[in-house]
Design an enzyme around this catalytic site. Structure first.
Site, PDB file in Angstrom:
ATOM      1  N   TYR A 116      46.280  40.305  40.907  1.00 20.62           N
ATOM      2  CA  TYR A 116      46.161  39.267  39.982  1.00 20.62           C
ATOM      3  C   TYR A 116      44.417  38.725  40.032  1.00 20.62           C
ATOM      4  O   TYR A 116      44.071  38.090  39.128  1.00 20.62           O
ATOM      5  CB  TYR A 116      46.884  37.961  40.386  1.00 20.62           C
ATOM      6  CG  TYR A 116      47.203  37.035  39.344  1.00 20.62           C
ATOM      7  CD1 TYR A 116      47.869  37.189  38.220  1.00 20.62           C
ATOM      8  CD2 TYR A 116      46.719  35.513  39.282  1.00 20.62           C
ATOM      9  CE1 TYR A 116      47.866  36.357  37.222  1.00 20.62           C
ATOM     10  CE2 TYR A 116      47.166  34.524  38.750  1.00 20.62           C
ATOM     11  CZ  TYR A 116      47.613  34.930  37.251  1.00 20.62           C
ATOM     12  OH  TYR A 116      47.781  33.970  36.446  1.00 20.62           O
ATOM     13  N   LYS A 175      43.021  30.510  38.162  1.00 23.87           N
ATOM     14  CA  LYS A 175      44.195  29.420  38.269  1.00 23.87           C
ATOM     15  C   LYS A 175      43.731  28.503  39.287  1.00 23.87           C
ATOM     16  O   LYS A 175      44.252  27.272  39.346  1.00 23.87           O
ATOM     17  CB  LYS A 175      45.420  30.271  38.700  1.00 23.87           C
ATOM     18  CG  LYS A 175      45.709  31.347  37.229  1.00 23.87           C
ATOM     19  CD  LYS A 175      45.954  30.496  36.075  1.00 23.87           C
ATOM     20  CE  LYS A 175      46.526  31.054  34.996  1.00 23.87           C
ATOM     21  NZ  LYS A 175      46.621  30.467  33.683  1.00 23.87           N
TER      22      LYS A 175
HETATM   23  P1  NAD Z   1      50.184  35.017  25.849  1.00 22.99           P
HETATM   24  O1  NAD Z   1      49.069  36.041  25.625  1.00 22.99           O
HETATM   25  O2  NAD Z   1      51.375  34.885  24.853  1.00 22.99           O
HETATM   26  O3  NAD Z   1      49.056  33.703  25.494  1.00 22.99           O
HETATM   27  C1  NAD Z   1      47.880  33.496  26.004  1.00 22.99           C
HETATM   28  C2  NAD Z   1      47.174  32.930  24.817  1.00 22.99           C
HETATM   29  O4  NAD Z   1      45.630  32.650  25.030  1.00 22.99           O
HETATM   30  C3  NAD Z   1      47.238  33.685  23.436  1.00 22.99           C
HETATM   31  O5  NAD Z   1      47.669  32.795  22.406  1.00 22.99           O
HETATM   32  C4  NAD Z   1      45.714  33.639  23.124  1.00 22.99           C
HETATM   33  O6  NAD Z   1      45.415  33.885  21.796  1.00 22.99           O
HETATM   34  C5  NAD Z   1      45.027  32.674  23.944  1.00 22.99           C
HETATM   35  N1  NAD Z   1      43.781  32.742  24.095  1.00 22.99           N
HETATM   36  C6  NAD Z   1      42.898  33.703  24.707  1.00 22.99           C
HETATM   37  N2  NAD Z   1      41.683  33.494  24.676  1.00 22.99           N
HETATM   38  C7  NAD Z   1      41.477  32.241  23.946  1.00 22.99           C
HETATM   39  C8  NAD Z   1      40.284  31.558  23.353  1.00 22.99           C
HETATM   40  N3  NAD Z   1      39.211  32.092  23.660  1.00 22.99           N
HETATM   41  N4  NAD Z   1      40.709  30.887  22.488  1.00 22.99           N
HETATM   42  C9  NAD Z   1      41.681  30.176  22.294  1.00 22.99           C
HETATM   43  N5  NAD Z   1      42.756  30.826  22.572  1.00 22.99           N
HETATM   44  C10 NAD Z   1      42.790  32.000  23.520  1.00 22.99           C
HETATM   45  O7  NAD Z   1      50.532  35.009  27.169  1.00 22.99           O
HETATM   46  P2  NAD Z   1      51.120  33.922  28.132  1.00 22.99           P
HETATM   47  O8  NAD Z   1      51.829  34.767  29.384  1.00 22.99           O
HETATM   48  O9  NAD Z   1      52.258  33.172  27.275  1.00 22.99           O
HETATM   49  O10 NAD Z   1      50.044  33.173  28.718  1.00 22.99           O
HETATM   50  C11 NAD Z   1      50.041  31.623  28.526  1.00 22.99           C
HETATM   51  C12 NAD Z   1      49.858  30.885  29.793  1.00 22.99           C
HETATM   52  O11 NAD Z   1      50.654  31.028  30.578  1.00 22.99           O
HETATM   53  C13 NAD Z   1      48.320  31.754  30.276  1.00 22.99           C
HETATM   54  O12 NAD Z   1      47.622  30.534  30.852  1.00 22.99           O
HETATM   55  C14 NAD Z   1      48.690  32.477  31.328  1.00 22.99           C
HETATM   56  O13 NAD Z   1      47.829  32.678  32.415  1.00 22.99           O
HETATM   57  C15 NAD Z   1      50.001  31.448  31.900  1.00 22.99           C
HETATM   58  N6  NAD Z   1      51.187  32.270  32.708  1.00 22.99           N
HETATM   59  C16 NAD Z   1      51.547  33.270  32.457  1.00 22.99           C
HETATM   60  C17 NAD Z   1      52.570  33.950  33.393  1.00 22.99           C
HETATM   61  C18 NAD Z   1      53.233  35.284  32.720  1.00 22.99           C
HETATM   62  O14 NAD Z   1      53.593  36.029  33.604  1.00 22.99           O
HETATM   63  N7  NAD Z   1      53.216  35.711  31.719  1.00 22.99           N
HETATM   64  C19 NAD Z   1      52.830  33.333  34.289  1.00 22.99           C
HETATM   65  C20 NAD Z   1      52.462  32.307  34.629  1.00 22.99           C
HETATM   66  C21 NAD Z   1      51.163  31.769  34.057  1.00 22.99           C
END
Ligand code: NAD
Length: 256
Positions: free
Chosen positions: A161, A168
């Site tokens: 990670y 985070k």
């Molecule tokens: P995702 O890729 O679907 O979503 C990430 C989003 O961030 C995308 O829509 C992307 O367009 C946006 N983004 C990136 N750079 C950007 C910028 N400069 N301006 C505006 N938007 C921007 O993936 P996800 O897994 O749904 O991620 C959403 C959140 O959840 C993130 O913060 C991620 O770290 C967190 N998260 C994900 C997981 C997992 O396992 N998928 C677990 C815990 C937390």
């Protein structure tokens, strides 16, 4: 009557149907929320916009517009449009993270100064920027809720990670300071720390498959999370059901 009848909000961070923001959006829609959405700005072809519109137009999106959180003018434009279309809103979902792949996959001591800065700007600072812009625009209703997404790698070392864990940790600290600063004007700020789910973002994390395997083997519930489960808790955290919770990181990860 749904919990969100008459409630309005902004959703930042849908990339496609696997996005956590989409899982939460569907639950908000079921409860009657009216929403507007942003997408990552496109190049010549509206690929990002089309992916988002395909999902949110059928559920009556109030508007869809580009927003790169690295650009203050974009964030300001979103707040202006929100004020013009909605007047005031009741929630903001911030579901955004990014780190350059070369900086994310290596050990943290090898990540570049530039990559570190960009990852922090998009994944942590942007919550401050979006919250601050919403406050400045005066669009937050009394009792408004702001929610972001985190992961356990910000609390403990999760191999693979790496840099995102550092982001985070910063993001969760932003949640606490924002909660303290915006609480007196009635705004709550929280994070959901979700278990590993396969999305565009998580596919960039090295050892993601191992993270899911370890979660399923070690979590008290002995399984991985379903996107629907983070969707439900996201809806709860943005609703009046969580009206006395702020500055909190709620773990939705099968107990891991
Ligand atoms: P995702 O890729 O679907 O979503 C990430 C989003 O961030 C995308 O829509 C992307 O367009 C946006 N983004 C990136 N750079 C950007 C910028 N400069 N301006 C505006 N938007 C921007 O993936 P996800 O897994 O749904 O991620 C959403 C959140 O959840 C993130 O913060 C991620 O770290 C967190 N998260 C994900 C997981 C997992 O396992 N998928 C677990 C815990 C937390």
């Amino acid at each position: 009557m749904g919990l969100f009848e008459g409630k309005k909000g902004l959703v930042l961070g849908i990339a496609n149907n696997f996005s956590i923001a989409w899982a939460i959006t569907q639950k908000l829609h079921e409860q009657g929320a009216e929403m507007a959405f942003t997408h990552l700005p496109d190049g010549e072809r509206p690929k990002n916009e089309n992916k988002v519109r395909k999902l949110v137009d059928p559920i009556g999106a109030k508007f869809v517009m580009p927003c790169d959180v690295c650009d203050d003018a974009h964030i300001e434009a979103v707040m202006e449009k929100t004020a013009a279309e909605f007047g005031k809103i009741d929630f903001i979902l911030h579901s955004i993270a990014f780190a350059p792949p070369a900086d994310l996959t290596g050990p943290t001591y090898a990540c570049s100064r530039k990559g570190f800065g960009l990852a922090m700007e998009i994944s942590a600072y942007s919550l401050l920027a979006v919250s601050g812009a919403a406050k400045k625009a005066g669009i937050l209703n009394e009792g408004a809720s702001i929610l972001t997404l985190s992961y356990f790698g910000g609390e403990e070392v999760i191999p693979g990670y790496n840099l995102m864990g550092i982001c985070k940790a910063a993001l969760e600290c932003c949640v606490r300071y924002l909660a303290s600063e915006l609480g007196p004007s009635g705004t709550r700020v929280n994070a959901i720390s979700a278990g590993p789910l396969r999305t565009v973002s998580s596919s960039g994390v090295g050892d993601f498959d191992k993270m899911q395997l370890v979660n399923a083997a070690m979590a008290p519930l002995r399984r991985n999370l379903d996107a629907d489960e983070v969707g439900s808790m996201g809806m709860v955290m943005l609703s009046k059901l969580s009206s006395a919770i702020t500055g909190e990181v709620v773990h939705v990860d099968c107990g891991f």
